[in-house]
Design an enzyme around this catalytic site. Structure first.
Site, mmCIF file in Angstrom:
data_model
loop_
_atom_site.group_PDB
_atom_site.id
_atom_site.type_symbol
_atom_site.label_atom_id
_atom_site.label_comp_id
_atom_site.label_asym_id
_atom_site.label_seq_id
_atom_site.Cartn_x
_atom_site.Cartn_y
_atom_site.Cartn_z
ATOM 1 N N TYR A 1 5.364 2.947 8.444
ATOM 2 C CA TYR A 1 4.130 2.530 7.773
ATOM 3 C C TYR A 1 3.924 1.022 7.888
ATOM 4 O O TYR A 1 2.861 0.552 8.311
ATOM 5 C CB TYR A 1 4.166 2.951 6.303
ATOM 6 C CG TYR A 1 2.915 2.584 5.537
ATOM 7 C CD1 TYR A 1 1.788 3.397 5.588
ATOM 8 C CD2 TYR A 1 2.861 1.429 4.757
ATOM 9 C CE1 TYR A 1 0.638 3.065 4.890
ATOM 10 C CE2 TYR A 1 1.723 1.093 4.053
ATOM 11 C CZ TYR A 1 0.611 1.911 4.120
ATOM 12 O OH TYR A 1 -0.530 1.576 3.439
ATOM 13 N N LYS B 1 1.154 -1.104 10.281
ATOM 14 C CA LYS B 1 0.241 -2.041 9.630
ATOM 15 C C LYS B 1 0.407 -3.443 10.215
ATOM 16 O O LYS B 1 -0.579 -4.149 10.465
ATOM 17 C CB LYS B 1 0.500 -2.067 8.123
ATOM 18 C CG LYS B 1 0.120 -0.786 7.399
ATOM 19 C CD LYS B 1 -1.376 -0.542 7.437
ATOM 20 C CE LYS B 1 -1.762 0.657 6.584
ATOM 21 N NZ LYS B 1 -3.217 0.932 6.633
ATOM 22 N N LEU C 1 -1.705 0.792 -4.578
ATOM 23 C CA LEU C 1 -3.075 0.846 -5.069
ATOM 24 C C LEU C 1 -3.166 1.759 -6.284
ATOM 25 O O LEU C 1 -2.793 2.935 -6.215
ATOM 26 C CB LEU C 1 -4.016 1.339 -3.962
ATOM 27 C CG LEU C 1 -4.153 0.413 -2.756
ATOM 28 C CD1 LEU C 1 -5.013 1.072 -1.681
ATOM 29 C CD2 LEU C 1 -4.754 -0.924 -3.160
#
Length: 273
Positions: free
Chosen positions: A176, A180, A203
């Protein structure tokens, strides 16, 4: 007490303890964005007068939906275009003047026209490995994002805002964070006049298709955030507000990397709406 109730209670107590640890070790240095509030009205009026247009990738996602609402409320662009794989429907009249371009992300070169004529681009496009598998995650979060940025740059877009992740690093051992970080580097190499990269922590949002592990994670960091501010999480509304507010500012570096504390500071700035 139900099993869910017990889990929530344990989570809350644990969060209170962990919050104290985060508070001790967290980076408490003030963000350079913390004093922007008093100038926001003037900045909005000035930007609005430039009659600029923008596009949003990922407007159907959690961040994209809130970002779109923030842009509409603050009305800093003369035209907003949504680019996605399907047409979105809205009931509120506030959305009636939106332009929409439906594209096939597997054949983006055939839809180059959709990316032409925009001054600013916002990218909130993304999926998860759990949802799309490793290959699908790489295709969406790297390939689709990078190709969209390439077409936007070729189409005249000078300013690109990318939602990334805390800890993004192209050399990471974690898929991940590696993906990114790699897409950040690849988009930087395109040479936009301005590139802003946002690296929020976890988030805080109630996803409609939430999985148990995700729910527990968000509840945990939500409880921690209620006790103290940390570099580990941020409300999704703060990310959207930060992306809009930062658009109005003059960058001090290239590219701009906004870490979680910067997002939190800009996310507190209220627009004139």
């Amino acid at each position: 007490m139900t099993l869910l109730g017990k889990a929530t209670w344990i989570l809350t107590v644990t969060a209170a303890v962990v919050a104290a640890v985060f508070y001790y070790f967290d980076d408490t240095a003030p963000s350079k964005y913390s004093s922007m509030a008093e100038n926001m009205k003037t900045l909005e009026e000035s930007f609005r007068g430039q009659n600029k247009s923008c596009f949003i990738l990922g407007a159907s996602g959690e961040t994209g939906k809130v970002l779109l609402q923030e842009l509409l409320e603050r009305h800093i662009f003369s035209k907003i275009t949504l680019i996605g794989r399907r047409r979105l429907t809205f009931e509120d009249n506030a959305y009636e003047n939106l332009a929409q371009e439906v594209v096939d992300f597997e054949k983006l070169d055939d839809y180059a026209a959709a990316f032409k004529g925009h001054d600013v681009g916002y990218c909130c496009l993304g999926t998860t490995r759990a949802k799309a598998g490793a290959d699908g995650f790489i295709r969406v979060d790297h390939d689709y994002v990078l190709k969209s940025a390439e077409l936007a740059k070729a189409g005249g877009c000078t300013q690109f805002h990318l939602e990334s992740s805390r800890g993004a690093d192209k050399n990471s051992n974690f898929l991940y964070l590696k993906v990114k970080g790699q897409v950040e580097a690849d988009i930087e190499a395109l040479g936009f006049d301005r590139l802003a990269i946002y690296r929020p922590g976890v988030l805080l949002v109630d996803r409609q298709e939430s999985r148990p592990a995700e729910w527990l994670t968000r509840k945990f960091f939500g409880a921690v955030s209620a006790v103290c501010s940390t570099s580990m999480s941020t409300p999704i509304q703060a990310v959207a507000k930060a992306m809009v507010s930062n658009t109005l500012l003059q960058p001090e570096q290239k590219p701009e990397i906004l870490e979680n504390k910067d997002i939190a500071s800009l996310g507190k700035v209220k627009g004139t709406k």
